[in-house]
Every structure is written in structure tokens, then in C-alpha cells.
Write a protein that holds these residues in place. Structure first.
Motif, PDB file in Angstrom:
ATOM      1  N   LEU A  44     -26.167  -7.597  -1.308  1.00 32.05           N
ATOM      2  CA  LEU A  44     -27.214  -6.718  -0.773  1.00 32.05           C
ATOM      3  C   LEU A  44     -27.612  -5.658  -1.793  1.00 32.05           C
ATOM      4  O   LEU A  44     -26.763  -5.066  -2.461  1.00 32.05           O
ATOM      5  N   VAL A  45     -28.919  -5.394  -1.883  1.00 25.95           N
ATOM      6  CA  VAL A  45     -29.457  -4.369  -2.773  1.00 25.95           C
ATOM      7  C   VAL A  45     -30.193  -3.327  -1.939  1.00 25.95           C
ATOM      8  O   VAL A  45     -30.980  -3.671  -1.049  1.00 25.95           O
ATOM      9  N   ASN A  46     -29.930  -2.064  -2.225  1.00 22.03           N
ATOM     10  CA  ASN A  46     -30.552  -0.941  -1.519  1.00 22.03           C
ATOM     11  C   ASN A  46     -31.223  -0.033  -2.540  1.00 22.03           C
ATOM     12  O   ASN A  46     -30.730   0.155  -3.653  1.00 22.03           O
ATOM     13  N   LEU A  47     -32.369   0.512  -2.180  1.00 22.84           N
ATOM     14  CA  LEU A  47     -33.095   1.395  -3.096  1.00 22.84           C
ATOM     15  C   LEU A  47     -32.960   2.849  -2.659  1.00 22.84           C
ATOM     16  O   LEU A  47     -32.564   3.159  -1.535  1.00 22.84           O
ATOM     17  N   ALA A  48     -33.324   3.741  -3.571  1.00 27.70           N
ATOM     18  CA  ALA A  48     -33.415   5.171  -3.281  1.00 27.70           C
ATOM     19  C   ALA A  48     -34.879   5.552  -3.402  1.00 27.70           C
ATOM     20  O   ALA A  48     -35.394   5.766  -4.497  1.00 27.70           O
ATOM     21  N   GLY A  49     -35.571   5.585  -2.276  1.00 23.17           N
ATOM     22  CA  GLY A  49     -37.016   5.796  -2.283  1.00 23.17           C
ATOM     23  C   GLY A  49     -37.432   7.197  -2.690  1.00 23.17           C
ATOM     24  O   GLY A  49     -36.701   8.166  -2.487  1.00 23.17           O
ATOM     25  N   ILE A  50     -38.649   7.279  -3.258  1.00 27.01           N
ATOM     26  CA  ILE A  50     -39.192   8.569  -3.714  1.00 27.01           C
ATOM     27  C   ILE A  50     -40.604   8.796  -3.183  1.00 27.01           C
ATOM     28  O   ILE A  50     -41.320   9.654  -3.679  1.00 27.01           O
TER      29      ILE A  50
ATOM     30  N   ASP B 257     -28.307 -12.272 -10.480  1.00 32.85           N
ATOM     31  CA  ASP B 257     -27.233 -12.025  -9.524  1.00 32.85           C
ATOM     32  C   ASP B 257     -26.432 -10.771  -9.838  1.00 32.85           C
ATOM     33  O   ASP B 257     -25.817 -10.184  -8.934  1.00 32.85           O
ATOM     34  N   SER B 258     -26.412 -10.354 -11.087  1.00 36.67           N
ATOM     35  CA  SER B 258     -25.601  -9.191 -11.463  1.00 36.67           C
ATOM     36  C   SER B 258     -26.092  -7.902 -10.805  1.00 36.67           C
ATOM     37  O   SER B 258     -25.346  -6.926 -10.707  1.00 36.67           O
ATOM     38  N   ILE B 259     -27.336  -7.886 -10.347  1.00 35.75           N
ATOM     39  CA  ILE B 259     -27.873  -6.697  -9.681  1.00 35.75           C
ATOM     40  C   ILE B 259     -27.474  -6.666  -8.208  1.00 35.75           C
ATOM     41  O   ILE B 259     -27.449  -5.608  -7.582  1.00 35.75           O
ATOM     42  N   LEU B 260     -27.166  -7.817  -7.647  1.00 40.77           N
ATOM     43  CA  LEU B 260     -26.798  -7.868  -6.233  1.00 40.77           C
ATOM     44  C   LEU B 260     -25.553  -7.018  -5.980  1.00 40.77           C
ATOM     45  O   LEU B 260     -24.614  -7.024  -6.765  1.00 40.77           O
ATOM     46  N   GLY B 261     -25.583  -6.295  -4.897  1.00 39.74           N
ATOM     47  CA  GLY B 261     -24.503  -5.359  -4.568  1.00 39.74           C
ATOM     48  C   GLY B 261     -24.849  -3.929  -4.905  1.00 39.74           C
ATOM     49  O   GLY B 261     -24.208  -2.992  -4.407  1.00 39.74           O
ATOM     50  N   ASN B 262     -25.870  -3.716  -5.745  1.00 39.88           N
ATOM     51  CA  ASN B 262     -26.233  -2.351  -6.135  1.00 39.88           C
ATOM     52  C   ASN B 262     -26.766  -1.563  -4.938  1.00 39.88           C
ATOM     53  O   ASN B 262     -27.688  -1.999  -4.251  1.00 39.88           O
ATOM     54  N   GLY B 263     -26.160  -0.403  -4.712  1.00 40.09           N
ATOM     55  CA  GLY B 263     -26.582   0.474  -3.636  1.00 40.09           C
ATOM     56  C   GLY B 263     -26.072   0.101  -2.273  1.00 40.09           C
ATOM     57  O   GLY B 263     -26.292   0.819  -1.300  1.00 40.09           O
ATOM     58  N   SER B 264     -25.355  -1.016  -2.187  1.00 36.34           N
ATOM     59  CA  SER B 264     -24.866  -1.476  -0.889  1.00 36.34           C
ATOM     60  C   SER B 264     -23.828  -0.521  -0.305  1.00 36.34           C
ATOM     61  O   SER B 264     -23.947  -0.071   0.840  1.00 36.34           O
ATOM     62  N   LEU B 265     -22.808  -0.208  -1.104  1.00 36.85           N
ATOM     63  CA  LEU B 265     -21.731   0.673  -0.651  1.00 36.85           C
ATOM     64  C   LEU B 265     -21.492   1.843  -1.589  1.00 36.85           C
ATOM     65  O   LEU B 265     -20.614   2.659  -1.338  1.00 36.85           O
ATOM     66  N   ASN B 266     -22.259   1.924  -2.647  1.00 39.92           N
ATOM     67  CA  ASN B 266     -22.113   2.993  -3.639  1.00 39.92           C
ATOM     68  C   ASN B 266     -23.468   3.658  -3.870  1.00 39.92           C
ATOM     69  O   ASN B 266     -24.389   3.027  -4.395  1.00 39.92           O
ATOM     70  N   PRO B 267     -23.617   4.923  -3.490  1.00 40.04           N
ATOM     71  CA  PRO B 267     -24.919   5.584  -3.634  1.00 40.04           C
ATOM     72  C   PRO B 267     -25.388   5.692  -5.082  1.00 40.04           C
ATOM     73  O   PRO B 267     -26.587   5.725  -5.345  1.00 40.04           O
ATOM     74  N   ASP B 268     -24.451   5.713  -6.013  1.00 40.15           N
ATOM     75  CA  ASP B 268     -24.817   5.891  -7.421  1.00 40.15           C
ATOM     76  C   ASP B 268     -25.455   4.649  -8.032  1.00 40.15           C
ATOM     77  O   ASP B 268     -26.058   4.725  -9.108  1.00 40.15           O
TER      78      ASP B 268
ATOM     79  N   TYR C  71     -29.865 -10.071   0.075  1.00 42.10           N
ATOM     80  CA  TYR C  71     -30.326  -9.164   1.119  1.00 42.10           C
ATOM     81  C   TYR C  71     -31.007  -7.969   0.458  1.00 42.10           C
ATOM     82  O   TYR C  71     -30.487  -7.408  -0.521  1.00 42.10           O
ATOM     83  N   LEU C  72     -32.134  -7.541   1.009  1.00 38.44           N
ATOM     84  CA  LEU C  72     -32.812  -6.329   0.563  1.00 38.44           C
ATOM     85  C   LEU C  72     -32.825  -5.337   1.725  1.00 38.44           C
ATOM     86  O   LEU C  72     -33.150  -5.712   2.854  1.00 38.44           O
ATOM     87  N   MET C  73     -32.476  -4.077   1.431  1.00 32.57           N
ATOM     88  CA  MET C  73     -32.385  -3.082   2.495  1.00 32.57           C
ATOM     89  C   MET C  73     -33.170  -1.822   2.151  1.00 32.57           C
ATOM     90  O   MET C  73     -33.119  -1.330   1.022  1.00 32.57           O
ATOM     91  N   VAL C  74     -33.909  -1.317   3.139  1.00 26.89           N
ATOM     92  CA  VAL C  74     -34.545  -0.008   3.045  1.00 26.89           C
ATOM     93  C   VAL C  74     -34.101   0.813   4.246  1.00 26.89           C
ATOM     94  O   VAL C  74     -33.697   0.264   5.275  1.00 26.89           O
ATOM     95  N   THR C  75     -34.179   2.131   4.115  1.00 24.74           N
ATOM     96  CA  THR C  75     -33.841   3.019   5.221  1.00 24.74           C
ATOM     97  C   THR C  75     -35.059   3.866   5.567  1.00 24.74           C
ATOM     98  O   THR C  75     -35.972   4.040   4.758  1.00 24.74           O
ATOM     99  N   GLY C  76     -35.057   4.399   6.788  1.00 22.70           N
ATOM    100  CA  GLY C  76     -36.171   5.229   7.200  1.00 22.70           C
ATOM    101  C   GLY C  76     -35.858   6.044   8.429  1.00 22.70           C
ATOM    102  O   GLY C  76     -35.041   5.647   9.262  1.00 22.70           O
ATOM    103  N   ALA C  77     -36.520   7.207   8.520  1.00 22.22           N
ATOM    104  CA  ALA C  77     -36.344   8.076   9.681  1.00 22.22           C
ATOM    105  C   ALA C  77     -37.703   8.579  10.134  1.00 22.22           C
ATOM    106  O   ALA C  77     -37.873   9.756  10.433  1.00 22.22           O
ATOM    107  N   ASP C  78     -38.673   7.708  10.163  1.00 23.07           N
ATOM    108  CA  ASP C  78     -40.078   7.859  10.561  1.00 23.07           C
ATOM    109  C   ASP C  78     -40.975   7.042   9.638  1.00 23.07           C
ATOM    110  O   ASP C  78     -41.987   6.515  10.075  1.00 23.07           O
ATOM    111  N   CYS C  79     -40.606   6.964   8.343  1.00 18.29           N
ATOM    112  CA  CYS C  79     -41.348   6.086   7.440  1.00 18.29           C
ATOM    113  C   CYS C  79     -41.176   4.637   7.896  1.00 18.29           C
ATOM    114  O   CYS C  79     -40.192   4.300   8.557  1.00 18.29           O
ATOM    115  N   PHE C  80     -42.121   3.807   7.527  1.00 21.16           N
ATOM    116  CA  PHE C  80     -42.118   2.422   7.998  1.00 21.16           C
ATOM    117  C   PHE C  80     -41.421   1.478   7.028  1.00 21.16           C
ATOM    118  O   PHE C  80     -41.753   1.452   5.844  1.00 21.16           O
TER     119      PHE C  80
END
Length: 246
Positions: free
Chosen positions: A52-58, A69-80, A97-106
Motif C-alpha cells: 500500500l502507498v499513501n500520500l501526504a497531500g498539499i 515494487d520498491s515504492i510499495l509500502g511507502n506511507g502505509s505505516l510510516n509517516p516519514d 493499494y493506493l490510499m488517500v485520507t480526507g476530512a471533508d475533501c473528496f
């Protein structure tokens, strides 16, 4: 919870009862709890955090393509290790897996069935003014030769026009390109963000019938969703949205 599934993809969304999924930059002491919330959710839904890969949106329009494949896992369990300065991800790597988070953004999730590629985008009003949905489509076309007509799109819960009220200065920013998406009600101004997302997508060839809009508004769903506008917390708590390419 599992929102959508077929033989090629699965889409998952967390709810308030699953806890906060947003890693903190300014409040790192809270990140261990966020990690535990993620681990519990991943285990429940048989999601492999190493894939799973997670981004830090701006709130910008940068879109990254995950190509190895070496990028997979980035941001999944480590914020850095989150993909930084990015509000969208696309990939064609199997079992990713690709993941985004939101608290009103879509959260906006994409699937190109012909080229077997997925995407995940974080869309707030600032990003939409910069036409992030159009940038996402352009990235699909450039990197995967996607025909937008072949894309299926899922728009997750976010703040809808019932509650996305803006002041005159922000409303004026939408006047030029999105006049029809501005709603005046009882002397107050509201913006229809889901409609703007659809306008951007269909303008570049996505078929309207292939866009699925989740019925829920995060502001309205006090028991189901975190909402920054509703709760005005000192520390933002967010829901998570994940798309899996099988």
C-alpha cells in the motif's frame, strides 16, 4: 468497510468508528495511535500494508506514478515515507493499494479497465480550482495511454453543497469557470464541489454514467465521518479511502 468490488479491483473506506487515519506532521506523538488504527483496519480487510502507498497531500495538483515494487509500502505505516507534495497517485502494478485520507475533501478513485491501472486523488476546493481532476486524467493519458472514456470513477464522501459555505472572496474565485456550481441560499454562498469534479472529468471525456458519487456528506454524517468544517478540531482527524488493483 468494503464499498465496491469486482474481479479486478476493490474499494475500501473507513468510518469514524475505525479511528483516525491521518499521520501528523505537527503532532507526531499521535502517530502511534494512527498506526494502530491502520493496522487493525488492514487486518480486518486483508489489506497487505507492504503493498500500500499513501500520500501526504498539499492541496495542489501534483500526480505521481508508482512504477516499481520498491515504492510499495511507502506511507502505509510510516509517516516519514509518505509520497510528499502530491495529491494524486496512479499505478498499474498488480496487487497494489493506493490510499488517500480526507476530512471533508473528496477522495476520487479511478480504474482504467483496458490498461489495468488505478488512481487515487485527494480533491479539496483549492486543488479543484487548479483543476486537479484534469491533471489526473492527463497523467493517465501520458503514462498509460488511457482513453478517458474507458475510466470508471468513484467519488467518496466529502462536504457537499448543503454545508460547503464560502465567503465572498472564495466564491469569487469560482465565478469564472464554475458559475453554475455556485448556489446562493438565504443570502449565503455555497459551492457544489462534486459537480465541479464531474465537470472537470466529463470535459476531458469521462462518461457521466461511469462516475459513481457516494451519497454521504461528511459534515452531515456526524456519527460516520470526521469533518474539519463541522468539528473545527485543533488536530485534524481523517477517514481513509483505498483502491486495490488485484
Amino acid at each position: 468497510m468494503l464499498w465496491f468490488e469486482n474481479r479486478n479491483i476493490s474499494i475500501f473506506s473507513s468510518q469514524k468508528s475505525d479511528g483516525d487515519f491521518l499521520f501528523k506532521t505537527d503532532f507526531p506523538r499521535l502517530n502511534q495511535k494512527v498506526k494502530q488504527n491502520r493496522l487493525k483496519f488492514f487486518k480486518k480487510h486483508k489489506i497487505d500494508p507492504r503493498r500500500l502507498v499513501n500520500l501526504a497531500g498539499i492541496h495542489g495538483v501534483n500526480i505521481d506514478t508508482i512504477t516499481c515494487d520498491s515504492i510499495l509500502g511507502n506511507g502505509s505505516l510510516n509517516p516519514d515515507t509518505r509520497i510528499k507534495n502530491t495529491d494524486g497517485l496512479i499505478t498499474n502494478i498488480k496487487n497494489s493499494y493506493l490510499m488517500v485520507t480526507g476530512a471533508d475533501c473528496f477522495p476520487v478513485l479511478f480504474y482504467d479497465e483496458k490498461n489495468k491501472a488505478i488512481g487515487a486523488m485527494h480533491a479539496g476546493w483549492k486543488g479543484l480550482l487548479k483543476e486537479i481532476a484534469a491533471e489526473m486524467l492527463k497523467k493517465f493519458v501520458t503514462d498509460f495511454s488511457t482513453d478517458p472514456a474507458n475510466l470508471s470513477v468513484w467519488m467518496g464522501p466529502g462536504i457537499k453543497s448543503c454545508h460547503f459555505e464560502v465567503k465572498n472572496d472564495v466564491g469569487a474565485l469560482f465565478e469564472k469557470n464554475y458559475k453554475n456550481e455556485i448556489i446562493e441560499r438565504d443570502g449565503r454562498t455555497f459551492i457544489d464541489l462534486p459537480k465541479i469534479i464531474k465537470v472537470q472529468l466529463t470535459a476531458l471525456g469521462v462518461q457521466p454514467e461511469k462516475i459513481v458519487e457516494h451519497p454521504d456528506c461528511t459534515f452531515c454524517g456526524k456519527d460516520k465521518y470526521f469533518s474539519y468544517r463541522r468539528d473545527k478540531p485543533k488536530v485534524i482527524h481523517s477517514n481513509a479511502y483505498i483502491i486495490h488493483l488485484k
